[in-house]
Scaffold this motif. Structure first.
Motif, PDB file in Angstrom:
ATOM      1  N   TYR A 103      59.101 -14.107 -75.533  1.00 42.33           N
ATOM      2  CA  TYR A 103      59.823 -13.340 -74.506  1.00 42.33           C
ATOM      3  C   TYR A 103      58.961 -12.131 -74.117  1.00 42.33           C
ATOM      4  CZ  TYR A 103      63.669 -10.753 -72.302  1.00 42.33           C
ATOM      5  OH  TYR A 103      64.467 -10.059 -71.426  1.00 42.33           O
ATOM      6  N   ASN A 150      60.294 -19.207 -74.255  1.00 40.61           N
ATOM      7  CA  ASN A 150      60.563 -18.794 -72.890  1.00 40.61           C
ATOM      8  C   ASN A 150      59.237 -18.545 -72.165  1.00 40.61           C
ATOM      9  OD1 ASN A 150      61.696 -17.549 -70.609  1.00 40.61           O
ATOM     10  ND2 ASN A 150      61.739 -15.561 -71.615  1.00 40.61           N
ATOM     11  N   LEU A 153      59.515 -23.664 -73.018  1.00 36.47           N
ATOM     12  CA  LEU A 153      60.304 -24.524 -73.897  1.00 36.47           C
ATOM     13  C   LEU A 153      59.471 -25.225 -74.972  1.00 36.47           C
ATOM     14  CD1 LEU A 153      63.524 -24.809 -73.147  1.00 36.47           C
ATOM     15  CD2 LEU A 153      62.119 -24.156 -71.197  1.00 36.47           C
ATOM     16  N   THR A 177      68.207 -16.771 -79.383  1.00 34.08           N
ATOM     17  CA  THR A 177      69.022 -16.524 -78.190  1.00 34.08           C
ATOM     18  C   THR A 177      69.287 -17.789 -77.378  1.00 34.08           C
ATOM     19  OG1 THR A 177      68.140 -14.274 -78.030  1.00 34.08           O
ATOM     20  CG2 THR A 177      69.116 -15.202 -76.035  1.00 34.08           C
ATOM     21  N   TRP A 178      68.240 -18.577 -77.161  1.00 30.31           N
ATOM     22  CA  TRP A 178      68.401 -19.736 -76.256  1.00 30.31           C
ATOM     23  C   TRP A 178      69.290 -20.844 -76.815  1.00 30.31           C
ATOM     24  CZ3 TRP A 178      64.012 -21.130 -72.390  1.00 30.31           C
ATOM     25  CH2 TRP A 178      63.747 -20.000 -71.591  1.00 30.31           C
ATOM     26  N   LYS A 200      73.395 -12.964 -73.540  1.00 32.25           N
ATOM     27  CA  LYS A 200      73.252 -14.304 -72.975  1.00 32.25           C
ATOM     28  C   LYS A 200      74.449 -15.194 -73.338  1.00 32.25           C
ATOM     29  CE  LYS A 200      69.452 -12.355 -71.781  1.00 32.25           C
ATOM     30  NZ  LYS A 200      68.179 -12.505 -72.459  1.00 32.25           N
ATOM     31  N   TYR A 201      74.279 -16.194 -74.218  1.00 28.04           N
ATOM     32  CA  TYR A 201      75.377 -17.144 -74.456  1.00 28.04           C
ATOM     33  C   TYR A 201      76.585 -16.530 -75.157  1.00 28.04           C
ATOM     34  CZ  TYR A 201      72.344 -20.704 -72.687  1.00 28.04           C
ATOM     35  OH  TYR A 201      71.535 -21.421 -71.859  1.00 28.04           O
ATOM     36  N   GLY A 301      70.088 -27.561 -75.696  1.00 25.91           N
ATOM     37  CA  GLY A 301      70.263 -26.309 -74.977  1.00 25.91           C
ATOM     38  C   GLY A 301      70.419 -26.471 -73.477  1.00 25.91           C
ATOM     39  N   MET A 303      68.802 -24.483 -71.198  1.00 30.83           N
ATOM     40  CA  MET A 303      67.685 -23.879 -70.477  1.00 30.83           C
ATOM     41  C   MET A 303      66.603 -24.924 -70.264  1.00 30.83           C
ATOM     42  SD  MET A 303      68.414 -20.776 -69.872  1.00 30.83           S
ATOM     43  CE  MET A 303      66.808 -20.219 -69.287  1.00 30.83           C
ATOM     44  N   GLY A 332      72.355 -17.885 -69.660  1.00 25.32           N
ATOM     45  CA  GLY A 332      73.436 -18.028 -70.631  1.00 25.32           C
ATOM     46  C   GLY A 332      74.828 -17.750 -70.108  1.00 25.32           C
ATOM     47  N   ARG A 357      62.325 -21.342 -63.743  1.00 23.70           N
ATOM     48  CA  ARG A 357      63.152 -21.421 -64.944  1.00 23.70           C
ATOM     49  C   ARG A 357      64.618 -21.568 -64.526  1.00 23.70           C
ATOM     50  NH1 ARG A 357      63.804 -16.396 -68.995  1.00 23.70           N
ATOM     51  NH2 ARG A 357      65.570 -15.969 -67.634  1.00 23.70           N
ATOM     52  N   SER A 359      68.700 -21.750 -65.716  1.00 21.64           N
ATOM     53  CA  SER A 359      69.788 -21.610 -66.683  1.00 21.64           C
ATOM     54  C   SER A 359      70.952 -22.418 -66.112  1.00 21.64           C
ATOM     55  CB  SER A 359      70.179 -20.134 -66.825  1.00 21.64           C
ATOM     56  OG  SER A 359      71.329 -20.012 -67.630  1.00 21.64           O
TER      57      SER A 359
END
Ligand SMILES: *Cc1c(COP(=O)(O)O)cnc(C)c1O
Length: 377
Positions: A103, A150, A153, A177-178, A200-201, A301, A303, A332, A357, A359
């Motif tokens: 990140y 990120n 992937l 996080t992802w 995020k999620y 996931g 993403m 997320g 990217r 989401s």
């Protein structure tokens, strides 16, 4: 709480604390910054001052620890505040190893704030175990993973890298996080610390900023981090804690459905003639599919990223044509987002020019696919 309860049940139970005086089922928000002290000097409630702890943060921290299968949870005002707290626990002259595609803010923060203060910071292709083995030094104190990474992937093998880190006495920490703990629980694979941007999620609705650290065990590191949390004060407000605990109640159902949508979208895009490459660990064509399958037990996931044929201008044009994917950073939330990553990361970013990217949200997948179909015309 019985630990053998399933994730969905734990998520509801651990965030539910009916109010003793009013009987209110929805947890109240305790805004008080200070708590009453007895004449003998004790605190009946156990709470003293809100920077150190407060009821809403306690509920959130206990829930986070439970869901990540750890012993201690610590909540912060953002994901970056959580990462900074952990890096702050590293002594000078020691070494931090980061993935080369970490990140972006994590890398900049590590280099700008810690690299200039006598902590060694280096990066490695974390999906390449041989390279990781070489990159770990005698003085390595922390191996930081982010998997899936990120925005490309890439998948790194948590169990194998944690073992390598432990050999030199280093901590293995995972930015989870992802995938969220619904899909991946790094502590079960040998990690010592799990970090989340709960913006995020966990929050899930793009309306609260937050972060956390979950530690595998109580002990010296947990005590150090608790102290850093209290002393530096980068803590979330009671309302922010309340929003994240509310998000936790629906975390499982959201992540599972968004993951299903992402898999369908990835399969559609992989076959599209205007797409050069789809980066999604759930596709058998993904170079790290097997490692992903091993450690992401319930799915891959929500993403993904795509490299579209043509240049960055063309990629930008496509984001403009998408009607259901809002062009914005972050991820997320329940709404689908798309982002041209290179232009947000800046000129030194290693991200390909033609990468978008995505989401994937909770909209109907047929609508999402139709939107890409018209945008790629
Ligand atoms: C968003 C994000 C962060 C930073 O979290 P903030 O809450 O924005 O501070 C760190 N890591 C990953 C993987 C993220 O997606």
């Amino acid at each position: 709480m019985p630990k053998k309860l399933k994730f969905e049940t734990l998520a509801i139970q651990s965030t539910q604390k009916p109010n003793k005086t009013t009987g209110a089922v929805a947890t109240p928000i305790n805004l008080s910054t200070t708590f009453e002290r007895e004449t003998d000097g004790s605190y009946t409630s156990g709470y003293v001052y809100s920077r150190a702890e407060n009821p809403n943060r306690q509920l959130l921290e206990d829930s986070l620890a439970l869901l990540e299968k750890g012993a201690v949870g610590l909540a912060f005002s953002s994901g970056m505040a959580a990462i900074t707290a952990l890096f702050n626990a590293i002594k000078t002259k020691r070494h931090i190893l980061l993935p080369d595609d970490v990140y972006y803010a994590t890398k900049v923060m590590a280099e700008e704030l810690f690299g200039k203060k006598g902590i060694q910071v280096s990066t490695v292709v974390m999906s390449d175990l041989k390279a990781v083995k070489k990159a770990i030094r005698k003085n390595t104190a922390l191996v930081w993973l982010e998997t899936p990474s990120n925005p490309q992937l890439n998948i790194s093998d948590i169990a194998k890298i944690a073992k390598m880190a432990h050999k030199v006495g280093a901590i293995c920490a995972v930015d989870n996080t992802w995938p969220s703990p619904v899909l991946q629980r790094p502590i079960e694979h040998g990690a010592d610390v799990v970090m989340h941007s709960t913006s995020k999620y966990f929050g899930g609705h793009s309306d609260v900023l937050g972060g956390c650290l979950v530690l595998k065990k109580k002990g010296k590191l947990a005590a150090t981090l608790k102290s850093i949390q209290t002393l530096t004060g980068g803590v979330p407000s009671p309302f922010e804690c309340w929003l994240v605990t509310r998000g936790i109640k629906t975390l499982h159902v959201r992540v599972m459905q968004q993951t299903k949508n992402a898999m369908k979208l990835a399969k559609f895009l992989e076959k599209h003639p205007k797409i050069e490459k789809v980066n999604y660990p759930g596709l058998k064509s993904h170079p790290h599919y097997k490692v992903a399958k091993k450690q992401m037990t319930e799915g891959f996931g929500a993403m993904l990223s795509v490299q579209v044929k043509g240049d960055d201008q063309n990629a930008m044009k496509i984001t403009g044509r998408l009607a259901l994917f809002t062009t914005a950073t972050s991820l997320g939330g329940v709404e689908s987002l798309v982002e041209h990553r290179k232009s947000i990361e800046g000129p030194n970013s290693p991200t390909p020019d033609n990468l978008l990217r995505i989401s994937v949200g909770l909209e109907h997948i047929d609508d999402l696919i139709a939107d890409w179909e018209q945008a790629l015309r």
